[in-house]
Design a protein around this motif. Sequence first.
Motif, mmCIF file in Angstrom:
data_model
loop_
_atom_site.group_PDB
_atom_site.id
_atom_site.type_symbol
_atom_site.label_atom_id
_atom_site.label_comp_id
_atom_site.label_asym_id
_atom_site.label_seq_id
_atom_site.Cartn_x
_atom_site.Cartn_y
_atom_site.Cartn_z
ATOM 1 N N GLY A 18 0.771 -1.233 0.000
ATOM 2 C CA GLY A 18 0.000 0.000 0.000
ATOM 3 C C GLY A 18 0.803 1.284 0.000
ATOM 4 O O GLY A 18 0.239 2.362 0.157
ATOM 5 N N VAL A 19 2.123 1.196 -0.168
ATOM 6 C CA VAL A 19 2.962 2.392 -0.130
ATOM 7 C C VAL A 19 2.665 3.300 -1.321
ATOM 8 O O VAL A 19 2.412 4.499 -1.159
ATOM 9 N N CYS A 20 2.676 2.774 -2.522
ATOM 10 C CA CYS A 20 2.434 3.592 -3.715
ATOM 11 C C CYS A 20 1.005 4.114 -3.756
ATOM 12 O O CYS A 20 0.766 5.247 -4.162
ATOM 13 N N ALA A 50 14.258 1.036 -0.375
ATOM 14 C CA ALA A 50 13.458 2.219 -0.040
ATOM 15 C C ALA A 50 11.989 1.832 0.156
ATOM 16 O O ALA A 50 11.326 2.371 1.046
ATOM 17 N N TYR A 51 11.479 0.914 -0.656
ATOM 18 C CA TYR A 51 10.085 0.471 -0.508
ATOM 19 C C TYR A 51 9.884 -0.227 0.830
ATOM 20 O O TYR A 51 8.897 0.014 1.526
ATOM 21 N N ILE A 52 10.793 -1.094 1.196
ATOM 22 C CA ILE A 52 10.683 -1.807 2.464
ATOM 23 C C ILE A 52 10.755 -0.837 3.641
ATOM 24 O O ILE A 52 9.964 -0.932 4.583
ATOM 25 N N VAL A 53 11.669 0.123 3.573
ATOM 26 C CA VAL A 53 11.780 1.127 4.636
ATOM 27 C C VAL A 53 10.497 1.951 4.715
ATOM 28 O O VAL A 53 9.976 2.208 5.808
ATOM 29 N N ALA A 54 9.963 2.357 3.558
ATOM 30 C CA ALA A 54 8.723 3.138 3.539
ATOM 31 C C ALA A 54 7.561 2.327 4.113
ATOM 32 O O ALA A 54 6.736 2.862 4.842
#
Length: 63
Positions: A18-20, A50-54
Amino acid sequence: MLDGKRLYRSEQDKMLLGVCGGLGEYLGVDPTLIRLLWAVFACSGAGIVAYIVAAVIIPLRPL
């Protein structure tokens, strides 16, 4: 926060975490464009991290 908007991961418009979808809702942009840009960024290798951190940092929208 000038207008009271907060960044949350999306529960309705998500493919993985659900980040994007959340970024698209926050910025008022189609999440598909965000996903496309993120996919290009992920080709460098840093985008995956970066996606995992976000996903860890950005909270889910509270019920």
